[in-house]
Scaffold this motif. Sequence first.
Motif, mmCIF file in Angstrom:
data_model
loop_
_atom_site.group_PDB
_atom_site.id
_atom_site.type_symbol
_atom_site.label_atom_id
_atom_site.label_comp_id
_atom_site.label_asym_id
_atom_site.label_seq_id
_atom_site.Cartn_x
_atom_site.Cartn_y
_atom_site.Cartn_z
ATOM 1 N N CYS A 174 0.675 -1.128 0.075
ATOM 2 C CA CYS A 174 0.162 -0.257 -0.019
ATOM 3 C C CYS A 174 1.274 0.821 -0.434
ATOM 4 N N MET A 175 0.689 2.422 -0.522
ATOM 5 C CA MET A 175 0.942 3.350 -0.885
ATOM 6 C C MET A 175 0.589 4.572 0.207
ATOM 7 N N VAL A 176 1.434 4.950 1.459
ATOM 8 C CA VAL A 176 0.718 6.062 1.905
ATOM 9 C C VAL A 176 1.481 7.386 1.628
ATOM 10 N N LEU A 177 0.448 8.546 1.069
ATOM 11 C CA LEU A 177 0.260 9.957 1.076
ATOM 12 C C LEU A 177 0.273 10.637 2.034
ATOM 13 N N SER A 178 1.201 11.367 2.397
ATOM 14 C CA SER A 178 0.632 12.265 3.761
ATOM 15 C C SER A 178 0.948 13.577 3.236
ATOM 16 N N GLY A 179 1.736 14.165 2.656
ATOM 17 C CA GLY A 179 1.658 15.784 2.074
ATOM 18 C C GLY A 179 1.351 16.747 3.123
ATOM 19 N N SER A 180 3.076 16.597 3.612
ATOM 20 C CA SER A 180 3.221 18.039 4.479
ATOM 21 C C SER A 180 2.324 19.363 4.371
ATOM 22 N N THR A 202 -5.316 5.607 -10.109
ATOM 23 C CA THR A 202 -5.619 4.799 -9.006
ATOM 24 C C THR A 202 -6.925 4.027 -9.742
ATOM 25 N N ARG A 203 -7.845 4.413 -9.751
ATOM 26 C CA ARG A 203 -9.216 3.494 -10.007
ATOM 27 C C ARG A 203 -8.653 2.883 -11.295
ATOM 28 N N GLU A 204 -8.281 3.544 -12.448
ATOM 29 C CA GLU A 204 -8.419 2.992 -13.451
ATOM 30 C C GLU A 204 -7.263 1.614 -13.691
ATOM 31 N N HIS A 205 -6.326 1.672 -12.256
ATOM 32 C CA HIS A 205 -5.111 0.753 -12.412
ATOM 33 C C HIS A 205 -6.287 -0.239 -11.064
ATOM 34 N N GLY A 206 -7.254 -0.235 -10.535
ATOM 35 C CA GLY A 206 -7.791 -0.681 -9.925
ATOM 36 C C GLY A 206 -7.560 -0.605 -8.085
ATOM 37 N N PHE A 207 -7.132 0.316 -7.770
ATOM 38 C CA PHE A 207 -6.697 1.014 -7.047
ATOM 39 C C PHE A 207 -7.909 1.721 -6.329
ATOM 40 N N ARG A 208 -7.997 2.053 -4.716
ATOM 41 C CA ARG A 208 -8.764 2.694 -4.212
ATOM 42 C C ARG A 208 -8.320 3.253 -3.095
ATOM 43 N N TYR A 209 -8.773 4.419 -2.512
ATOM 44 C CA TYR A 209 -8.403 4.735 -1.576
ATOM 45 C C TYR A 209 -8.752 4.256 0.089
ATOM 46 N N VAL A 210 -8.207 4.696 1.034
ATOM 47 C CA VAL A 210 -8.298 4.036 2.234
ATOM 48 C C VAL A 210 -8.158 5.856 2.703
ATOM 49 N N GLU A 211 -8.892 6.517 3.416
ATOM 50 C CA GLU A 211 -8.755 8.087 3.889
ATOM 51 C C GLU A 211 -8.779 8.187 5.647
ATOM 52 N N ILE A 212 -7.462 9.090 5.697
ATOM 53 C CA ILE A 212 -7.297 8.742 7.575
ATOM 54 C C ILE A 212 -7.351 10.563 7.407
ATOM 55 N N PRO A 213 -8.044 11.157 7.286
ATOM 56 C CA PRO A 213 -7.622 12.967 7.883
ATOM 57 C C PRO A 213 -7.584 13.288 8.643
ATOM 58 N N GLU A 214 -7.991 12.247 9.647
ATOM 59 C CA GLU A 214 -7.319 13.536 11.622
ATOM 60 C C GLU A 214 -5.675 12.858 12.067
ATOM 61 N N LEU A 215 -5.262 11.664 11.030
ATOM 62 C CA LEU A 215 -3.636 11.886 10.374
ATOM 63 C C LEU A 215 -3.238 12.569 9.503
ATOM 64 N N ASN A 216 -4.281 12.754 8.444
ATOM 65 C CA ASN A 216 -3.692 14.025 6.894
ATOM 66 C C ASN A 216 -2.865 12.606 6.106
ATOM 67 N N ALA A 217 -3.629 11.741 5.770
ATOM 68 C CA ALA A 217 -2.769 10.444 5.306
ATOM 69 C C ALA A 217 -4.543 9.991 4.130
ATOM 70 N N ILE A 228 -4.450 5.913 1.774
ATOM 71 C CA ILE A 228 -3.599 5.225 1.785
ATOM 72 C C ILE A 228 -4.412 4.480 0.119
ATOM 73 N N ILE A 229 -2.849 4.310 -0.617
ATOM 74 C CA ILE A 229 -3.692 3.548 -1.740
ATOM 75 C C ILE A 229 -3.226 2.267 -1.599
ATOM 76 N N VAL A 230 -4.459 1.495 -1.717
ATOM 77 C CA VAL A 230 -5.134 0.219 -2.198
ATOM 78 C C VAL A 230 -5.848 -0.627 -2.650
ATOM 79 N N HIS A 231 -4.800 -1.890 -3.477
ATOM 80 C CA HIS A 231 -5.441 -2.172 -4.430
ATOM 81 C C HIS A 231 -6.896 -2.748 -4.144
ATOM 82 N N ARG A 232 -7.920 -3.616 -5.087
ATOM 83 C CA ARG A 232 -8.779 -3.473 -4.532
ATOM 84 C C ARG A 232 -8.996 -4.740 -4.573
#
Length: 185
Positions: free
Chosen positions: A106-112, A140-155, A157-161
């Motif tokens: 899973c790819m974590v994005l967290s943009g400071s 991400t959608r085109e390649h079969g991934f989805r987002y798991v969002e954790i807004p309170e931690l500013n994150a 996460i890109i996860v394959h479906r």
Amino acid sequence: MENGIYPYFLSEPQPGADVPFNRTVQFRFEADCFNRPEKLTYLYNLSRFGDFLYITDFFPAMWRDEADCFKRLTSLEGYQVNIRKTVKTCFAVFRMEIFAKEPQACMVLSGSYAYNEAIPAKGGMSRKLLIYRSLLSDVTREHGFRYVEIPELNAVIIVHRQSGPADQAVISAYRSFKTPENNGI
């Protein structure tokens, strides 16, 4: 090489990984500047935490030794780059170099948060993270991934479906990463 991304290269092997990471892999690519004749070299780090999380960071190589390299915005410092192509390159590297070998990765994005950016009292997504999420939504959608969002931690996460872990496992792993024992990074 995939269309719509910058050519990328594996950087020199990184000596071990800093705790709490299992390993770190670094790639580099050059982004064209719209307002300058030179190219801007980016470093893209993927640091594995636990069984499947890859904490990602990308930033201009010229800022590699600066503690605030993640907070700085190239556009505010006179470098205008194609951020869509830059972010898509990072996702493509993750997909082709990490996910292809580890289908649960899973790819974590967290943009400071940028300097002078208002941080919501209960946490929330930074402006950079909202931009990254938006720019990657189609690919991400085109390649079969989805987002798991954790807004309170500013994150985000890109996860394959198909092969990715369940949402609760992803959230639990990321919360574990953010604990003080792991330096609360």
